[in-house]
Design a protein around this motif. Structure first.
Motif, PDB file in Angstrom:
ATOM      1  N   LYS A   3       0.696  -1.083  -0.240  1.00  0.00           N
ATOM      2  CA  LYS A   3      -0.003   0.172   0.378  1.00  0.00           C
ATOM      3  C   LYS A   3       0.328   1.289  -0.194  1.00  0.00           C
ATOM      4  CE  LYS A   3      -4.095   1.170   0.339  1.00  0.00           C
ATOM      5  NZ  LYS A   3      -5.406   0.964  -0.268  1.00  0.00           N
ATOM      6  N   VAL A   4       0.629   2.368  -0.420  1.00  0.00           N
ATOM      7  CA  VAL A   4       1.555   3.390  -0.885  1.00  0.00           C
ATOM      8  C   VAL A   4       0.711   4.285   0.304  1.00  0.00           C
ATOM      9  CG1 VAL A   4       1.622   5.406  -1.718  1.00  0.00           C
ATOM     10  CG2 VAL A   4       1.453   3.567  -3.139  1.00  0.00           C
ATOM     11  N   SER A   5       1.145   4.870   1.150  1.00  0.00           N
ATOM     12  CA  SER A   5       0.896   5.649   2.407  1.00  0.00           C
ATOM     13  C   SER A   5       0.096   6.640   1.703  1.00  0.00           C
ATOM     14  CB  SER A   5       1.883   5.841   3.304  1.00  0.00           C
ATOM     15  OG  SER A   5       1.870   6.616   4.180  1.00  0.00           O
ATOM     16  N   GLU A   6      -1.393   7.336   1.969  1.00  0.00           N
ATOM     17  CA  GLU A   6      -1.602   8.203   1.702  1.00  0.00           C
ATOM     18  C   GLU A   6      -1.234   9.767   1.985  1.00  0.00           C
ATOM     19  OE1 GLU A   6      -6.219   8.375   0.629  1.00  0.00           O
ATOM     20  OE2 GLU A   6      -5.903   5.865   0.269  1.00  0.00           O
ATOM     21  N   GLN A   7      -0.374   9.673   3.697  1.00  0.00           N
ATOM     22  CA  GLN A   7      -0.059  10.119   4.086  1.00  0.00           C
ATOM     23  C   GLN A   7       0.144  11.382   3.233  1.00  0.00           C
ATOM     24  OE1 GLN A   7       2.692   8.665   7.001  1.00  0.00           O
ATOM     25  NE2 GLN A   7       0.318   8.031   8.629  1.00  0.00           N
ATOM     26  N   GLU A  34      -9.476   1.838   6.023  1.00  0.00           N
ATOM     27  CA  GLU A  34      -7.950   1.661   6.001  1.00  0.00           C
ATOM     28  C   GLU A  34      -7.727   0.797   6.525  1.00  0.00           C
ATOM     29  OE1 GLU A  34      -4.866   4.828   5.541  1.00  0.00           O
ATOM     30  OE2 GLU A  34      -5.845   5.074   4.221  1.00  0.00           O
ATOM     31  N   ALA A  35      -6.885  -0.026   6.466  1.00  0.00           N
ATOM     32  CA  ALA A  35      -7.151  -0.694   7.877  1.00  0.00           C
ATOM     33  C   ALA A  35      -5.033  -0.512   7.917  1.00  0.00           C
ATOM     34  CB  ALA A  35      -6.741  -3.049   7.392  1.00  0.00           C
ATOM     35  N   VAL A  63       1.506   1.070  10.267  1.00  0.00           N
ATOM     36  CA  VAL A  63       1.185   1.330   8.222  1.00  0.00           C
ATOM     37  C   VAL A  63       0.567   1.267   7.749  1.00  0.00           C
ATOM     38  CG1 VAL A  63       3.942   1.607   8.623  1.00  0.00           C
ATOM     39  CG2 VAL A  63       2.667  -0.586   8.244  1.00  0.00           C
ATOM     40  N   SER A  64      -0.467   1.716   6.281  1.00  0.00           N
ATOM     41  CA  SER A  64      -1.159   0.833   5.907  1.00  0.00           C
ATOM     42  C   SER A  64      -1.222   0.227   5.563  1.00  0.00           C
ATOM     43  CB  SER A  64      -1.223   2.107   4.817  1.00  0.00           C
ATOM     44  OG  SER A  64      -1.848   3.850   5.423  1.00  0.00           O
ATOM     45  N   ASN A 114      -8.836  -7.402   8.625  1.00  0.00           N
ATOM     46  CA  ASN A 114      -7.546  -8.004   8.060  1.00  0.00           C
ATOM     47  C   ASN A 114      -6.282  -7.521   7.747  1.00  0.00           C
ATOM     48  OD1 ASN A 114      -7.296 -10.485   9.134  1.00  0.00           O
ATOM     49  ND2 ASN A 114      -8.390 -11.249   7.552  1.00  0.00           N
ATOM     50  N   SER A 115      -4.908  -7.168   7.788  1.00  0.00           N
ATOM     51  CA  SER A 115      -4.739  -5.886   6.803  1.00  0.00           C
ATOM     52  C   SER A 115      -3.081  -6.561   6.870  1.00  0.00           C
ATOM     53  CB  SER A 115      -4.279  -4.636   7.938  1.00  0.00           C
ATOM     54  OG  SER A 115      -3.061  -4.975   9.034  1.00  0.00           O
TER      55      SER A 115
END
Lengths: 301, 427
Positions: free
Chosen positions: B66-70, B88-89, B98-99, B245-246
């Protein structure tokens, strides 16, 4: 005269242009019959070497025709000319042009190698040719280990190997003492007589020329019936000195060591004198490019 | 003249002036020797990287994260706070979170054209590993798919369904398991905590021992997929709420590698990033190749210099053999054949230099490789610094022969153009 093997028609060869223009041959017409022995006689610059080169198809004329066995050669391709020289001609030069690191046999079979003859047949024919010249026992020697006369015999064997119809001999005895010269001459004329090989000898040596069936005298690129008496023979080549070699030397041959090979070479007095002179004189530039004025005494026929 | 005679004559002529030939051959030797060695290093190191790539997993595996949306500086959507998204998990790590990829992300990946299957990676953070003697060690686990490509010292990769674990060779001795062979079949314990902060130990059998590698993940023990799942299930258990689940990363198997580009761009539309093994190793490989090519270019410069040596040698040869050439031409040898003769001499000199150079380089490189892998490079088993590929060596020899041929054209042309009359003129 038998059917001509070589003919020329109005053969002209011009070197250079403008100021440096030099007419080496000025319209030569001649016929050389099958089995003839012909001497082309003339001084340096008379065009005799040029004539030989044209007859031997080593060079093309500026104008005129050279015909071999009735066929004009002017429009032959380079490949055809190469094949013709390889199969029809044998060459004997004053300098031996033997490849130094190769055996006598390899040197003799060079024309066959160039023609693409298989190795086994080359060897057989090479030994045959050497046998004829009584050199078979030297077949495996290095070419450089031979005496001058032996070398010239190897050269003749090389010229013979392809059963040529014509042998061109350019000053064939020029580097040999008189005794060896006679042997080599005998071999050449023997081949001419016994095998019917046409012999074209280019020489300034009147004695050798006289042994030929016919003499063609060249002066300044033209055929003359005879050389003018005033030239006292045809010795112009050796710096104006009468170059005729005594038929038999009274003082005996002179032996020197050949610098490149260390072989003992027997020299005639004339050669020895020339060597001595050459050592004192500066080299003469452009000897073949143009006749020097001293080389043209009374060219009028 | 027949080709075989031409070749024989050319080879014979080469040895006529031995000193000159030997010197020219030495010049070529140096170039070919260097080129063979540097290409050997290239092959050796790249081969090692390839093995390492295998250690990272399959060539057609795409690692998706996942690319962090921060907010990231400079990005358009970035300035200001990011809105909270309950779907978002986050993957919780010791130092934060982390995402992670959600199950819906996994579905999205599966639907992309060209993707075969997707295996999410469970991020398992066990507390420690306990040896038979009771000693405890810090533990972070590798990911199960990585085990397939590893070079094993002993045993085999863990089986999916069994509670097995693959240990790195460097772990065997501290754990008191004896030799690499002895370790196989022994048991170790893995302790892990759950959301309630309860702790449980799982027993795992050692299935095999992996070699250390330069850039692989094999410095960590790798559990079987089954054991990993068990650990994960326990880790997320005990929470009063159901935790979505992530996954830290998922491995997507790509059926058609030519579609990788399209898949990656689709992933990035979905705020995910896919990286192949090649991407992960690309930088490393680029650096190695760069170094090898710098070394190669030195060798090529040496060869070019040697090429001028050939030009020089043959020009002298043509000069010396003017009369011989003239005679051969007078006796009916064509200019083409004369050109061929001198070209073959050049090619033969090139062949001598390159063949000897390559042979000596192979011998020297093999010896050096052996010495180094027992000495300086013994910490990197599986790395042979010089690896000689017959195709490369043949290519080197052939290209040196080609350079030699090019160098020979100048003298050969001069020889071919010689006029027999001028050459035979006796001065």
């Amino acid at each position: 005269m038998a059917a001509p093997v070589l003919e020329t028609e109005n053969l002209v060869k011009i070197y250079g242009r403008g100021d440096t223009r030099f007419d080496a041959l000025k319209g030569i017409n001649l016929e050389i019959g099958k089995g003839e022995s012909v001497a082309v006689v003339g001084k340096s610059g008379s065009g005799k070497s040029t004539l030989m080169h044209l007859l031997a198809l080593l060079d093309g004329p500026t104008h005129g025709v050279v015909a071999l066995e009735g066929r004009p050669t002017g429009d032959l391709s380079a490949k055809e000319l190469n094949e013709l020289r390889n199969s029809a001609f044998g060459f004997v030069f004053q300098q031996f042009f033997l490849t130094p690191n190769q055996s006598v046999l390899e040197n003799v079979t060079l024309p066959l190698k160039i023609a693409g003859v298989p190795a086994a047949e080359r060897k057989r024919r090479g030994l045959e040719a050497l046998e004829q010249l009584e050199m078979a026992d030297k077949a495996d020697n290095k070419a450089t280990d031979l005496s001058g006369g032996q070398k010239q015999r190897v050269v003749i064997a090389r010229a013979l190997i392809n059963n040529p119809s014509v042998i061109f001999a350019d000053e064939p005895t020029g580097n040999l003492d008189s005794a060896t010269s006679k042997v080599v001459e005998d071999i050449l004329f023997g081949l001419n007589r016994d095998k019917g090989i046409t012999l074209v000898v280019v020489t300034h040596d009147e004695d050798l020329a006289q042994r030929c069936g016919r003499q063609i005298y060249l002066v300044d690129g033209e055929v003359v019936p005879n050389l003018p008496k005033s030239t006292s023979g045809v010795g112009g080549e050796r710096g104006g000195q009468p170059g005729t070699r005594p038929a038999s030397s009274t003082t005996g041959p002179l032996q020197v060591t050949e610098p490149t090979t260390g072989a003992i070479v027997t020299l005639s007095e004339a050669d020895a004198a020339e060597i001595a002179r050459a050592a004192q004189e500066p080299p003469r530039a452009g000897r073949h490019a143009a006749p020097s004025t001293t080389d043209q005494p009374g060219a009028t026929a | 003249m027949k080709f075989i005679d031409l070749l024989r004559t050319a080879i014979g002529n080469t040895f006529r002036s031995k000193a000159r030939t030997v010197l020219t051959v030495i010049a070529i030797f140096i170039g070919a020797f260097t080129l063979t060695l540097t290409s050997g290093i290239g092959t050796g190191v790249n081969d090692y990287i390839d093995k390492t790539v295998a250690a990272f997993g399959n060539d057609n595996a795409l690692f998706v994260q996942k690319v962090s949306e921060q907010s990231t500086p400079g990005s358009n959507e970035g300035d200001g706070p990011t809105e909270y998204n309950p779907d978002e998990a986050d993957v919780r790590l010791g130092f934060g979170s982390v995402s992670g990829l959600t199950d819906s992300d996994i579905d999205k990946i599966e639907k992309i054209d060209g993707v075969g299957s997707v295996d999410p990676m469970y991020l398992v953070t066990p507390k420690y590993l306990e040896s038979a003697s009771g000693k405890k060690f810090k533990l972070s686990l590798g990911s199960p798919p990585e085990a397939d490509g590893l070079q094993l010292e002993s045993g085999k990769a863990p089986e999916r369904a069994k509670d097995e674990i693959l240990l790195p060779a460097s772990w065997v001795e501290p754990l008191g398991l004896g030799s690499n062979q002895d370790a196989v079949g022994k048991s170790v314990k893995i302790a892990i905590g759950n959301a309630m902060d309860q702790e449980r130990t799982f027993t795992a059998k050692v299935s095999g021992v992996s070699q250390a590698s330069l850039a692989g993940p094999s410095d960590n023990p790798i559990p079987s997929a089954g054991l990993n799942k068990k650990l994960y299930d326990y880790q997320v258990s005990g929470s009063p709420k159901k935790v979505p689940n992530s996954y830290f990363t998922a491995t997507a198997t790509v059926d058609d590698m030519s579609k990788v580009g399209a898949i990656k761009s689709e992933l990035s539309d979905e705020h995910m990033q896919g990286r192949t093994v090649e991407d992960q190793l690309g930088m490393f490989r680029a650096v190695i190749n760069g170094i090898v090519w710098i070394l190669n270019s030195f060798a090529i410069i040496a060869l070019l210099a040697a090429g001028f040596g050939i030009v020089n040698t043959l020009l002298m040869s043509v000069q010396e053999r003017t009369r011989e050439i003239g005679l051969m031409k007078a006796l009916g040898m064509s200019g083409g054949k004369v050109f061929g003769l001198f070209s073959l001499e050049a090619i033969f000199i090139g062949f001598l230099g390159s063949a000897i150079g390559a042979a000596v380089a192979v011998a020297a490189g093999s010896i050096l490789s052996g010495v180094l892998s027992n000495g300086l490079l013994s910490s990197l088993p599986g790395l042979s610094l010089f690896l000689f590929n017959p195709v490369n060596i043949a290519a080197i020899i052939l290209s040196v022969m080609f350079i030699a041929f090019l160098a020979g054209t100048i003298p050969a042309m001069r020889a071919a153009r010689q006029d027999p009359i001028t050459a035979l003129r006796y001065e």
